[in-house]
Write an enzyme that holds these catalytic residues in place. Structure first.
Site, PDB file in Angstrom:
ATOM      1  N   GLY A  74       0.990  -1.158  -0.063  1.00 43.41           N
ATOM      2  CA  GLY A  74       0.000   0.093   0.190  1.00 43.41           C
ATOM      3  C   GLY A  74       0.892   1.307   0.179  1.00 43.41           C
ATOM      4  O   GLY A  74       2.105   1.036   0.217  1.00 43.41           O
ATOM      5  N   GLY A  75       0.296   2.406  -0.379  1.00 46.22           N
ATOM      6  CA  GLY A  75       0.878   3.705  -0.362  1.00 46.22           C
ATOM      7  C   GLY A  75       1.315   4.165  -1.481  1.00 46.22           C
ATOM      8  O   GLY A  75       0.899   3.932  -2.619  1.00 46.22           O
ATOM      9  N   TYR A  77       4.856   6.918  -3.369  1.00 45.99           N
ATOM     10  CA  TYR A  77       6.109   6.752  -3.531  1.00 45.99           C
ATOM     11  C   TYR A  77       7.304   6.785  -2.400  1.00 45.99           C
ATOM     12  O   TYR A  77       6.846   7.685  -1.665  1.00 45.99           O
ATOM     13  CB  TYR A  77       6.688   7.867  -4.673  1.00 45.99           C
ATOM     14  N   THR A  78       7.973   5.923  -2.235  1.00 45.39           N
ATOM     15  CA  THR A  78       9.018   5.696  -1.001  1.00 45.39           C
ATOM     16  C   THR A  78      10.399   5.845  -1.707  1.00 45.39           C
ATOM     17  O   THR A  78      10.704   5.196  -2.749  1.00 45.39           O
ATOM     18  CB  THR A  78       8.748   4.935   0.006  1.00 45.39           C
ATOM     19  N   TYR A  79      11.383   6.525  -1.092  1.00 48.14           N
ATOM     20  CA  TYR A  79      12.783   6.423  -1.192  1.00 48.14           C
ATOM     21  C   TYR A  79      13.147   5.494  -0.238  1.00 48.14           C
ATOM     22  O   TYR A  79      13.264   5.406   1.045  1.00 48.14           O
ATOM     23  CB  TYR A  79      13.495   7.749  -0.875  1.00 48.14           C
ATOM     24  N   CYS A 175       5.403   9.716  -0.193  1.00 53.54           N
ATOM     25  CA  CYS A 175       4.154   9.276   0.378  1.00 53.54           C
ATOM     26  C   CYS A 175       3.141  10.314   0.093  1.00 53.54           C
ATOM     27  O   CYS A 175       1.937  10.473   0.848  1.00 53.54           O
ATOM     28  CB  CYS A 175       4.215   8.943   1.757  1.00 53.54           C
TER      29      CYS A 175
END
EC number: 2.3.1.181
Length: 219
Positions: A74-75, A77-79, A175
């Site tokens: 879930g969610g 974009y994340t780095y 996010c």
């Protein structure tokens, strides 16, 4: 102390994302049929972005051309990158309450408690994903959460910014939240030690497990 039925693994190398995802998915399938122990895996990745199921392409800028991986969690974009502690959890919720909302709440609480041991006053914020610290102009995100649950077995998990290159977060809208920045233990003037972070997580892990079945619907 970690339960005998849970493997606590710490990788001392940068683990490629595809490798981690493949191992996580295989482990989850084995846990589901009772052929493997549950797993908590602490690691670091090389610089990359992951796209969750709600990722919006307009939130991906990526001027440095980092790899982008479909995560299946879930969610948005994340780095992930060096200096960031990533924790992947393969846990069987069928024997731990079968409550995804409770699992996420307990996961947030685990991160907050571990950060408290390290001298960081961290918290949840209503309407925002992740773990936050600071007030006013110093308010920033220090931890992210993104999970997937398949057949009541969890995958993916969390990240805590220890000493990453915060400029790399400029390649995305983290996010989906553009109004606030990101921070790290190093930026806050604290010792950026993975070993200290891991120790704090391990110390608070039993309480996290206890909380999996201890949160009411009204919490």
């Amino acid at each position: 102390m970690i339960e005998p039925g849970i493997e606590w693994r710490v990788s001392d190398r940068l683990v490629p994302y595809d490798e981690a995802l493949g191992e996580m998915e295989a482990r989850a399938a084995s846990v589901r049929v009772g052929e493997a122990r549950e797993l908590v895996w602490l690691l670091e990745h090389p610089p990359l972005f992951t796209a969750g199921t709600s990722a919006d392409p307009v939130e991906l800028i990526n001027p440095l051309g980092f790899p982008v991986h479909e995560a299946g969690r879930g969610g948005r974009y994340t780095y992930h990158g060096p200096g960031q502690r990533v924790g992947y959890l393969v846990l069987d919720l069928e024997k731990r309450g079968k409550d995804i909302r409770c699992f996420v709440h307990a996961l947030e609480g685990w991160m907050i408690a571990a950060l408290s041991r390290l001298g960081v006053e961290a918290r949840r914020e209503a309407g925002r994903i992740g773990i936050w610290t600071g007030k006013g102009p110093d308010e920033a995100k220090i931890g992210a959460i993104g999970v997937r649950v398949k057949r009541w077995v969890t995958m993916h998990g969390f990240s805590i910014n220890v000493s990453p290159d915060l400029a790399h977060f400029g390649g995305i809208v983290p996010c989906g939240i553009s109004e606030y920045g990101v921070t790290s233990l190093q930026t806050l003037g604290l010792e950026p030690s993975m070993k200290l972070v891991d120790a704090a997580l391990e110390q608070e892990f039993p309480a996290f497990l206890n909380n999996l079945t201890g949160i009411s619907e009204g919490a």
